[in-house]
Design a protein around this motif. Structure first.
Motif, PDB file in Angstrom:
ATOM      1  N   LYS A   1      18.156  52.999  40.823  1.00  0.00           N
ATOM      2  CA  LYS A   1      17.924  51.656  40.755  1.00  0.00           C
ATOM      3  C   LYS A   1      19.262  50.938  40.997  1.00  0.00           C
ATOM      4  N   VAL A   2      19.938  50.049  40.115  1.00  0.00           N
ATOM      5  CA  VAL A   2      21.101  49.577  40.308  1.00  0.00           C
ATOM      6  C   VAL A   2      22.320  50.086  39.654  1.00  0.00           C
ATOM      7  N   THR A   3      22.112  51.394  39.336  1.00  0.00           N
ATOM      8  CA  THR A   3      23.505  51.951  38.823  1.00  0.00           C
ATOM      9  C   THR A   3      24.625  51.868  39.476  1.00  0.00           C
ATOM     10  N   GLY A   4      24.752  52.193  40.715  1.00  0.00           N
ATOM     11  CA  GLY A   4      25.555  52.094  41.798  1.00  0.00           C
ATOM     12  C   GLY A   4      26.305  50.749  41.972  1.00  0.00           C
ATOM     13  N   LEU A   5      25.318  49.743  42.075  1.00  0.00           N
ATOM     14  CA  LEU A   5      26.032  48.509  41.993  1.00  0.00           C
ATOM     15  C   LEU A   5      26.402  47.934  41.050  1.00  0.00           C
ATOM     16  N   ALA A   6      25.878  48.213  39.729  1.00  0.00           N
ATOM     17  CA  ALA A   6      26.567  48.049  38.582  1.00  0.00           C
ATOM     18  C   ALA A   6      27.854  48.736  38.317  1.00  0.00           C
ATOM     19  N   GLU A   7      27.800  49.915  38.594  1.00  0.00           N
ATOM     20  CA  GLU A   7      29.284  50.494  38.739  1.00  0.00           C
ATOM     21  C   GLU A   7      30.401  49.801  39.559  1.00  0.00           C
ATOM     22  N   ASP A   8      29.970  49.258  40.474  1.00  0.00           N
ATOM     23  CA  ASP A   8      30.912  48.788  41.423  1.00  0.00           C
ATOM     24  C   ASP A   8      31.299  47.099  40.697  1.00  0.00           C
ATOM     25  N   VAL A   9      30.442  46.430  40.247  1.00  0.00           N
ATOM     26  CA  VAL A   9      30.793  45.167  39.472  1.00  0.00           C
ATOM     27  C   VAL A   9      31.595  45.532  38.452  1.00  0.00           C
ATOM     28  N   HIS A  10      31.241  46.531  37.735  1.00  0.00           N
ATOM     29  CA  HIS A  10      32.427  46.962  36.718  1.00  0.00           C
ATOM     30  C   HIS A  10      33.804  47.365  36.973  1.00  0.00           C
ATOM     31  N   ARG A  11      33.828  48.058  38.015  1.00  0.00           N
ATOM     32  CA  ARG A  11      35.071  48.575  38.376  1.00  0.00           C
ATOM     33  C   ARG A  11      35.952  47.735  39.285  1.00  0.00           C
ATOM     34  N   TYR A  12      35.068  46.583  40.140  1.00  0.00           N
ATOM     35  CA  TYR A  12      35.951  45.737  40.861  1.00  0.00           C
ATOM     36  C   TYR A  12      36.214  44.887  39.788  1.00  0.00           C
ATOM     37  N   GLY A  13      35.460  44.423  38.770  1.00  0.00           N
ATOM     38  CA  GLY A  13      35.670  43.468  37.663  1.00  0.00           C
ATOM     39  C   GLY A  13      37.007  43.919  37.000  1.00  0.00           C
ATOM     40  N   SER A  14      37.115  45.249  36.486  1.00  0.00           N
ATOM     41  CA  SER A  14      38.104  45.583  35.955  1.00  0.00           C
ATOM     42  C   SER A  14      39.559  45.517  36.500  1.00  0.00           C
ATOM     43  N   TRP A  15      39.346  45.953  37.963  1.00  0.00           N
ATOM     44  CA  TRP A  15      40.548  45.632  38.961  1.00  0.00           C
ATOM     45  C   TRP A  15      41.232  44.002  38.509  1.00  0.00           C
ATOM     46  N   MET A  16      40.116  43.389  38.809  1.00  0.00           N
ATOM     47  CA  MET A  16      40.600  41.701  38.566  1.00  0.00           C
ATOM     48  C   MET A  16      41.295  41.541  37.313  1.00  0.00           C
ATOM     49  N   ARG A  17      40.910  42.261  36.307  1.00  0.00           N
ATOM     50  CA  ARG A  17      41.240  41.976  34.767  1.00  0.00           C
ATOM     51  C   ARG A  17      42.757  42.478  34.950  1.00  0.00           C
ATOM     52  N   ASN A  18      43.211  43.663  35.556  1.00  0.00           N
ATOM     53  CA  ASN A  18      44.409  44.118  35.601  1.00  0.00           C
ATOM     54  C   ASN A  18      45.355  43.202  36.270  1.00  0.00           C
ATOM     55  N   GLU A  19      44.768  42.853  37.662  1.00  0.00           N
ATOM     56  CA  GLU A  19      45.423  42.023  38.429  1.00  0.00           C
ATOM     57  C   GLU A  19      45.819  40.703  37.891  1.00  0.00           C
ATOM     58  N   ALA A  20      44.870  40.107  37.081  1.00  0.00           N
ATOM     59  CA  ALA A  20      45.223  38.792  36.374  1.00  0.00           C
ATOM     60  C   ALA A  20      46.074  38.895  35.261  1.00  0.00           C
ATOM     61  N   GLU A  21      46.113  40.285  34.839  1.00  0.00           N
ATOM     62  CA  GLU A  21      47.224  40.252  33.836  1.00  0.00           C
ATOM     63  C   GLU A  21      48.633  40.411  34.306  1.00  0.00           C
ATOM     64  N   LYS A  22      48.851  41.063  35.616  1.00  0.00           N
ATOM     65  CA  LYS A  22      50.162  40.902  36.273  1.00  0.00           C
ATOM     66  C   LYS A  22      50.472  39.486  36.446  1.00  0.00           C
ATOM     67  N   ARG A  23      49.510  38.420  36.841  1.00  0.00           N
ATOM     68  CA  ARG A  23      49.915  37.322  37.132  1.00  0.00           C
ATOM     69  C   ARG A  23      50.121  36.174  36.138  1.00  0.00           C
ATOM     70  N   ILE A  24      49.094  36.368  34.934  1.00  0.00           N
ATOM     71  CA  ILE A  24      49.126  35.459  33.814  1.00  0.00           C
ATOM     72  C   ILE A  24      49.651  35.959  32.604  1.00  0.00           C
ATOM     73  N   GLY A  25      49.705  37.258  32.611  1.00  0.00           N
ATOM     74  CA  GLY A  25      49.814  38.032  31.285  1.00  0.00           C
ATOM     75  C   GLY A  25      50.887  37.469  30.400  1.00  0.00           C
ATOM     76  N   TYR A  26      51.997  36.943  30.838  1.00  0.00           N
ATOM     77  CA  TYR A  26      53.133  36.498  30.173  1.00  0.00           C
ATOM     78  C   TYR A  26      52.637  35.023  29.422  1.00  0.00           C
ATOM     79  N   LEU A  27      51.531  34.559  29.833  1.00  0.00           N
ATOM     80  CA  LEU A  27      51.095  33.407  29.272  1.00  0.00           C
ATOM     81  C   LEU A  27      50.629  33.361  27.788  1.00  0.00           C
ATOM     82  N   TYR A  28      50.266  34.821  27.442  1.00  0.00           N
ATOM     83  CA  TYR A  28      49.473  35.168  26.416  1.00  0.00           C
ATOM     84  C   TYR A  28      50.527  36.368  25.657  1.00  0.00           C
ATOM     85  N   PRO A  29      51.512  35.832  24.517  1.00  0.00           N
ATOM     86  CA  PRO A  29      52.321  36.716  23.952  1.00  0.00           C
ATOM     87  C   PRO A  29      51.403  37.250  22.826  1.00  0.00           C
ATOM     88  N   ARG A  30      51.972  38.468  22.359  1.00  0.00           N
ATOM     89  CA  ARG A  30      51.597  39.331  21.294  1.00  0.00           C
ATOM     90  C   ARG A  30      52.164  38.596  20.048  1.00  0.00           C
TER      91      ARG A  30
END
Length: 937
Positions: free
Chosen positions: A190-219
């Motif tokens: 079915k779409v397990t391969g497509l869903a796997e790519d959505v998850h992995r590229y979405g996770s890449w986006m999250r990590n890339e976003a942290e590099k760019r805007i992570g400083y805006l969100y202090p602990r």
């Protein structure tokens, strides 16, 4: 010689109880539910759509005399089909391939092996096309609005295109390789391969976003010197106190509560220091805010925490429109040791949010419609105003990453062996189209993300968590709001939104034939003679789909404008042609009504031309709006829909109430909210249809309505929806004739017909009183006359004698009291505690129904089921159900809202309680002391 089309199952009989039970259950199933792909309003449960489509295409055995020549054979075959539907609607069976094949084979048998394509011209959230595809049918979907067009593409076009496709993300396939270095057969079904790519590229986006805007969100820094991850920052909007002696920036807060879980209570304590409001966190429940001191804003205005003066909301709105509403950080919600911890605001965290507004964000104007768009009243007139500057920065970053990651996906797809091909919008099936497909779901992830990451979300103190904007069908202004930590791993964050999206994608059937989705106005599109229509049209003026969906559209356009250049080519979603009775858009209520009715007539007239007579069309409709006139009650929403359909040449051949909404609705029971959708089955009216007069029409209603209403009650229709459901069988009578003539020779209007149908409904409910025991007949009439108020003993005595009972006897039954010349019914609070129907000396239907309603409300279904099991040995529970419906109707007319809610809940739960009660062991009843039977004294 023309042959009469075979009647379909939906026009004769359905296992309504099973369909309704699974439909309402599905509303609470989130994981893997395709409806989580993207937010849409008033989506129909997949179970009800699946059942309706199956029954719309499958022949009723009663129309096949050569195969089923006797009544017994017909009944047996219906039961076989019912059992198939009962399995088909269960959520856990949506992935049962053998069951789905069995259902498809049944459809083939009734369609000569060539099932027709299914079309939903108001596709919306896509439930109907999705379930058509699940049943192996060619699914067609169209909508004027670009957002549902994309939703339907994501449900029925994209998944089957990539079924079985392995992921292209580097290393994803290798991680699934077996020990001998060979991939498992069918590893990516079915779409397990497509869903796997959505998850992995979405996770890449999250990590890339942290590099760019992570400083805006202090602990968050804790007292012991350690740090904790922030979950959300809790903000209050502020306005300057108008009192010259004060002048502070006063916080506008709906509630001071942060967490209400027992033993973990947390709340905000405000105080003023040097002209500035500061906030502390309290935990001692003795100091907790009470109902009358919780928050600063109410209908009467806003109270200043500094001087105590009340400021009018008019002043607050004026300040907002002048751009002088501010915001102040009140508290920080952080991750503790298996619990939320709340910390007071700090200057560091306040300043971290003070970022400039990005330049490249959607700055489109919010339409004027104060019914469900209230932010312009406070100066938030553009879509970008619905977010803080920090939220805008983050959302713009993720939107940019959707565009950037597309090129990365394309390169990886080429490396994985896909040919280049053309773009998805042009029907491609190579690397270009695959990259477009993956980023479609990533842009949908952003839609889920902004539903939580806007300044209109709320903090849900009861569960210590944020709640999204679209809890209902509106964009309301809010006073205090949480700003979620976007890079955290929780509901509403990017990772949480991505997880829900991928689970929803895995829930799509992803089977061929591939669906076909178009952006079309329902009134203008082509209706082929082979297309069979099943649709869920707009509900008059209940939901402003276009205005609401602009919230998502402006960001989808920013993220996917280069993927869907044609679909997303306009600045905002189309408004002028949207088939909604919007009085602000069309210049008044009458003009809006004419627009809506004319539009519906045009749509169904277009469908009528050349439509195959082999199958009925089906229409889901959920509208409740009654207006009282001198002639009685009617419904504008139903009137306009039905007028357009009937004038277009359609006749109603079947009606079914489907429980499609959650039982615990947030809106008041007297509002335009239904627990059920009414499904209409309609066919072209025969050319040789005749006319009748008003008297004959009323006679037909009186002959046919009682049985139909009994079927509705047995089908677990909620009492609050009974009047709306009764429209179906009533209009089935009205619409079978070309005209119903009034005494003056004029044609009867739909509004008049609806009024007469409501009158017959009242008569039928009243006639059911003849089935009640004497004590119950007395109580019902007293309730109609006095409610819970006192009357005189003389009134009670006369009423009792007329119903073959006595005041003394009714008192002995435990539901009435007469003292010192005064008499009254006992309300719920005064009913006997620990009541046992099997040992009660004198029992009535009235007493049984009141105790059942009270038990269900206070103690739940198990207790109510036990009472029902015990009461069944003493009274007829089918007649008791009729009483529950009647009592709801009386309460609604008398304005007894709380009682109406109790009786509605009982009526709606009746079938579930009945099933549960039959499993209960009931002790044998004790001998009745005075030999009392229902109709003797």
């Amino acid at each position: 010689m023309t042959t009469t089309p075979k009647r379909k199952l939906i026009e004769v009989a359905l296992p309504l109880e099973a369909i309704n039970r699974e439909s309402i259950r599905e509303n609470y199933i989130y994981k893997g539910n395709p409806s989580g792909i993207h937010k849409w309003w008033a989506q129909r449960p997949l179970a009800s759509c699946r059942a309706v489509l199956f029954a719309q295409l499958v022949d009723d055995p009663g129309s096949q005399p050569e195969q089923f020549p006797t009544d017994e054979a017909v009944a047996a075959e219906r039961q076989r089909l019912f059992r198939l539907i009962e399995r088909l609607v269960v959520w856990e069976n949506t992935t049962d391939e053998s069951l789905l094949r069995e259902a498809h084979e049944e459809i083939l048998k009734s369609t000569d092996g060539n099932p027709p394509p299914i079309l939903d011209p108001f596709a919306g959230g896509g439930s109907i096309p999705l379930e058509a595809q699940r049943l192996g049918l060619q699914a067609h979907a169209s909508d004027l609005n670009p957002v549902p067009v994309l939703i339907n593409k994501a449900l029925i076009e994209i998944p089957p295109k990539w079924a079985g496709q392995p992921p292209v993300f580097p290393g994803a396939v290798e991680e699934k390789i077996t020990e001998n270095g060979q991939p498992l057969e069918g590893m990516w079904p079915k779409v397990t391969g497509l869903a796997e790519d959505v998850h992995r590229y979405g996770s890449w986006m999250r990590n890339e976003a942290e590099k760019r805007i992570g400083y805006l969100y202090p602990r968050a820094k804790l007292d012991d010197g350690t740090e904790a991850n922030v979950i959300a920052w809790i903000w209050a909007r502020t306005v300057q106190c108008p009192s010259p002696a004060c002048g502070i920036q006063m916080p506008l807060v709906k509630s001071w509560w942060l967490g209400k879980k027992k033993g973990k209570e947390s709340f905000i304590i405000p105080r003023v220091e040097d002209g500035v409001v500061v906030f502390e966190i309290g935990h001692d429940v003795k100091q907790a805010p009470k109902k009358d001191t919780d928050g600063t804003v109410g209908r009467g205005g806003a109270v200043c925490v500094g001087c105590g003066d009340t400021t009018t909301l008019t002043y607050v709105r004026a300040e907002g429109k002048a751009g002088r509403l501010g915001q102040q950080l009140m508290a920080i919600a952080a991750e503790g040791n298996r619990r939320r911890i709340y910390l007071p605001a700090t200057e560091e965290h306040q300043k971290a949010a003070e970022v400039p507004r990005p330049n490249n964000v959607p700055d489109t104007e919010i339409p004027h419609n104060p019914r469900y768009l209230t932010t312009p009243n406070y100066g938030m007139t553009h879509h970008a105003d619905l977010f803080t500057n920090r939220q805008l920065t983050t959302i713009a970053t993720f939107s940019d990453l959707v565009r950037e990651v597309r090129e990365l996906i394309k390169v990886d797809a080429l490396k994985a062996g896909l040919r280049t091909g053309v773009r998805l919008e042009l029907g491609g099936d190579g690397a270009e189209a695959y990259a477009d497909s993956v980023v479609t779901y990533l842009a949908f992830t952003l839609s889920k993300f902004i539903d939580y990451n806007c300044s209109l979300a709320v903090w849900y103190a009861k569960e210590d968590r944020p709640k999204n904007l679209f809890a209902r069908q509106a964009i309301p202004f809010v006073w205090d709001f949480p700003e979620i930590a976007p890079l955290a791993n929780m509901g509403g964050s990017w990772s949480g939104s991505l997880r829900v999206l991928c689970e929803s994608l895995l829930g799509t059937p992803a089977v061929k034939p591939i669906g076909k989705v178009q952006q079309k106005n329902a009134a203008d599109r082509d209706y082929s003679s082979r297309l069979v229509v099943s649709t869920d049209p707009p509900y008059y003026d209940n939901i402003g789909y276009a205005d609401l969906s602009d919230f998502f559209y402006v960001w989808l356009r920013r993220s996917l404008g280069n993927v869907y250049s044609e679909t997303l080519g306009v600045m905002l979603t189309p408004k002028s042609e949207e088939l909604v009775a919007d009085e602000f858009r069309h210049g008044g209520k009458k003009e809006a009504e004419r627009f809506f009715e004319g539009g519906f007539e045009k749509v169904f007239e277009s469908i009528r031309h050349g439509y195959t007579e082999d199958f009925p069309i089906t229409i889901f409709y959920a509208f409740k709006q009654s207006e009282s006139t001198d002639q009685g009650d009617a419904s504008t929403g139903w009137e306009t829909l039905l007028s357009g359909m009937i004038r277009s040449g359609w006749t109603v051949t079947g009606t079914w109430p489907m429980r499609t909404e959650r039982a615990g609705r947030t809106r008041h029971i007297s509002s335009n909210a239904l627990a059920s959708s009414i499904v209409l089955a309609c066919r072209p009216r025969p050319e040789n249809a005749t006319m009748i007069n008003r008297h004959s029409f009323l006679t037909a209603l009186k002959e046919e309505m009682p049985q139909k209403l009994s079927e509705l009650q047995q089908g677990a229709i909620a009492p609050v929806d009974l009047a709306q459901a009764a429209i179906g069988p009533g209009m089935a009578v009205f619409s079978r004739y070309t005209q119903v003539l009034e005494p003056d020779g004029k044609s009867m209007s739909v509004r008049t017909a609806l009024t007469l149908i409501n009158q017959i409904l009242d008569e039928v409910l009243s006639e059911q009183e003849g089935d009640f025991d004497a004590d119950t007949r007395f109580c019902v009439q007293w309730f109609k006359n006095f409610g819970w108020s006192e009357g005189s003993f003389g009134d009670a005595d006369n009423l009792a004698r007329g119903r073959n009972t006595s005041v003394e006897g009714v008192q002995r039954g435990g539901c009435f009291r007469a003292v010192a010349g005064k008499a009254r019914l006992l309300p719920f609070l005064d009913l006997q505690v620990n009541w046992h129907p099997e040992t009660n000396e004198r029992i009535s239907l009235w007493e049984v129904v009141l105790h059942l309603a009270k038990a269900l409300d206070e103690e739940g279904g198990d207790t109510a089921a036990r009472l029902m099991a015990a009461a069944r040995t003493r009274v007829d529970m089918d007649v008791a159900q009729e009483l529950a419906y009647l009592l709801f109707a009386i309460c609604e007319k008398r304005g007894l809202t709380q009682e109406a809610i109790l009786f509605n809940g009982l009526g709606q739960s009746w079938s579930d309680l009945t099933a549960a009660s039959r499993k209960q062991a009931v002790s044998a009843p004790q001998p009745v002391q005075d030999g009392f039977t229902f109709d003797e004294e």
